[in-house]
Design an enzyme around this catalytic site. Sequence first.
Site, PDB file in Angstrom:
ATOM      1  N   CYS A  88     -16.200   1.754   0.944  1.00  0.00           N
ATOM      2  CA  CYS A  88     -15.064   0.896   1.293  1.00  0.00           C
ATOM      3  C   CYS A  88     -14.642   1.041   2.751  1.00  0.00           C
ATOM      4  CB  CYS A  88     -13.888   1.189   0.356  1.00  0.00           C
ATOM      5  SG  CYS A  88     -13.207   2.850   0.505  1.00  0.00           S
ATOM      6  N   GLN A  96     -10.212  -3.993  -3.007  1.00  0.00           N
ATOM      7  CA  GLN A  96     -11.516  -3.540  -2.519  1.00  0.00           C
ATOM      8  C   GLN A  96     -12.618  -3.895  -3.517  1.00  0.00           C
ATOM      9  OE1 GLN A  96     -12.180  -1.806   0.572  1.00  0.00           O
ATOM     10  NE2 GLN A  96     -14.207  -2.500  -0.025  1.00  0.00           N
ATOM     11  N   ASP A 125     -17.259   7.395  -1.243  1.00  0.00           N
ATOM     12  CA  ASP A 125     -16.025   7.255  -0.466  1.00  0.00           C
ATOM     13  C   ASP A 125     -15.739   8.624   0.159  1.00  0.00           C
ATOM     14  OD1 ASP A 125     -13.638   6.279   0.568  1.00  0.00           O
ATOM     15  OD2 ASP A 125     -12.545   6.316  -1.331  1.00  0.00           O
ATOM     16  N   HIS A 150      -7.556   0.694  -6.176  1.00  0.00           N
ATOM     17  CA  HIS A 150      -7.690  -0.161  -4.992  1.00  0.00           C
ATOM     18  C   HIS A 150      -8.376  -1.458  -5.445  1.00  0.00           C
ATOM     19  CE1 HIS A 150      -7.852  -1.315  -0.928  1.00  0.00           C
ATOM     20  NE2 HIS A 150      -8.750  -0.487  -0.445  1.00  0.00           N
ATOM     21  N   ARG A 205       0.877  -1.180   0.000  1.00  0.00           N
ATOM     22  CA  ARG A 205       0.000   0.000   0.000  1.00  0.00           C
ATOM     23  C   ARG A 205       0.901   1.213   0.000  1.00  0.00           C
ATOM     24  NH1 ARG A 205      -5.240   1.489   3.660  1.00  0.00           N
ATOM     25  NH2 ARG A 205      -6.099   0.084   2.094  1.00  0.00           N
ATOM     26  N   ARG A 212     -13.431  -8.499   2.322  1.00  0.00           N
ATOM     27  CA  ARG A 212     -12.005  -8.273   2.014  1.00  0.00           C
ATOM     28  C   ARG A 212     -11.215  -9.532   2.353  1.00  0.00           C
ATOM     29  NH1 ARG A 212      -9.911  -3.203   1.878  1.00  0.00           N
ATOM     30  NH2 ARG A 212      -8.102  -4.313   1.077  1.00  0.00           N
TER      31      ARG A 212
HETATM   32  N1   CP Z   1     -11.152  -0.093   2.776  1.00  0.00           N
HETATM   33  C1   CP Z   1      -9.860  -0.169   3.179  1.00  0.00           C
HETATM   34  O1   CP Z   1      -8.944  -0.417   2.386  1.00  0.00           O
HETATM   35  O2   CP Z   1      -9.696   0.044   4.500  1.00  0.00           O
HETATM   36  P1   CP Z   1      -8.313   0.241   5.302  1.00  0.00           P
HETATM   37  O3   CP Z   1      -7.754   1.570   4.879  1.00  0.00           O
HETATM   38  O4   CP Z   1      -8.697   0.182   6.726  1.00  0.00           O
HETATM   39  O5   CP Z   1      -7.367  -0.877   4.895  1.00  0.00           O
HETATM   40  N1  NVA Z   2      -9.971   6.756  -1.086  1.00  0.00           N
HETATM   41  C1  NVA Z   2      -9.566   6.325   0.230  1.00  0.00           C
HETATM   42  C2  NVA Z   2      -9.771   4.861   0.379  1.00  0.00           C
HETATM   43  C3  NVA Z   2      -9.370   4.302   1.729  1.00  0.00           C
HETATM   44  C4  NVA Z   2      -9.556   2.817   1.829  1.00  0.00           C
HETATM   45  C5  NVA Z   2      -8.106   6.687   0.454  1.00  0.00           C
HETATM   46  O1  NVA Z   2      -7.306   6.501  -0.479  1.00  0.00           O
HETATM   47  O2  NVA Z   2      -7.766   7.174   1.523  1.00  0.00           O
END
Ligand code: CP
Ligand code: NVA
Length: 304
Positions: free
Chosen positions: A259, A134, A219, A131, A104, A287
């Site tokens: 998400c 997700q 989101d 992502h 990530r 997930r």
């Molecule tokens: N939805 C998601 O990826 O959550 P986290 O940021 O908690 O991993």
């Molecule tokens: N769009 C959000 C998703 C988090 C899971 C971010 O990137 O922070």
Amino acid sequence: MSTRHFLSLMDMSQDELNYLIKRACELKEITKKGEVYEPLKNKVLGMIFEKSSTRTRVSFEAGMIQLGGGSIFLSPRDTQLGRGEPIEDTARVLSSMLDCVMIRTFAHDVVTTMAKYSNIPIINGLTDLCHPCQLLADMQTYYEHRGNINGKTVAWIGDGNNMANSYILAANQFGFKLNLCTPKGYEPDAKIMDDYKDCYEIIGSPEEAASSADLIVTDVWASMGQEEEQAQREKAFANFQVDDKIMGLADKDAVFMHCLPAHRGEEVSATIIDGPQSIVWDEAENRLHAQKALMEYLLCGKRK
Ligand code: CP
Ligand code: NVA
């Protein structure tokens, strides 16, 4: 055969994605029954997190344990990545010790570089661009609640962020109609919009986008890394909250997804996220199951 990676939904064929969704449902059943299924015994997943996470970290780590393997959490603070060791060198070294890496990070080219120098599968656990894990969970969740999403209408209402980009790719791969509704200046990635222009329709108002939709998704207004834009974004997104009025315009059987983490009173009202049409808790749980299917597939191939 060259190493397979999962950096975006476009790294899998439509058949493979459908297989993963069905397999996720099977693995979920196996887990619920309490059966022990350990195809990844002695396999190790490295998890690099350059941004915060609850769901992604816990689901990958729990998933590896349940499949008989283990995982190592790697934060840039404690590894040489944080002191500038090149991603290319890190990728080569991790390839020689691990079986799979989930990462990530911010810039998407970090994951593409990692994949280029790795001879083990690299999984994108979120970048500024997309992502994909997700979306596996989201598609599984829709399938469990409402069946095949092919031909249905999805409304994306909110920021044109990594999740919005992923929904464009998902529209291409899963064959749903996508109503995209974002404030001016907050559109999804220009290249994805250009490459997949047949996969969505830009809709001017949240009301129109929601009209007759089968699934409404939103989101946060400020993603990780955009915290200092929060105030400015709250103004730009003021009319983009998914609330009772917006949800009321959707199909009577429509469901709501997010998400998570969510900000009640910003992108979604509490009445909707905590209401009867919300399937966000199943979405979060999936997930775990979807990523177990993904890791099993990348490391062992198809089961049947
Ligand atoms: N939805 C998601 O990826 O959550 P986290 O940021 O908690 O991993
Ligand atoms: N769009 C959000 C998703 C988090 C899971 C971010 O990137 O922070």
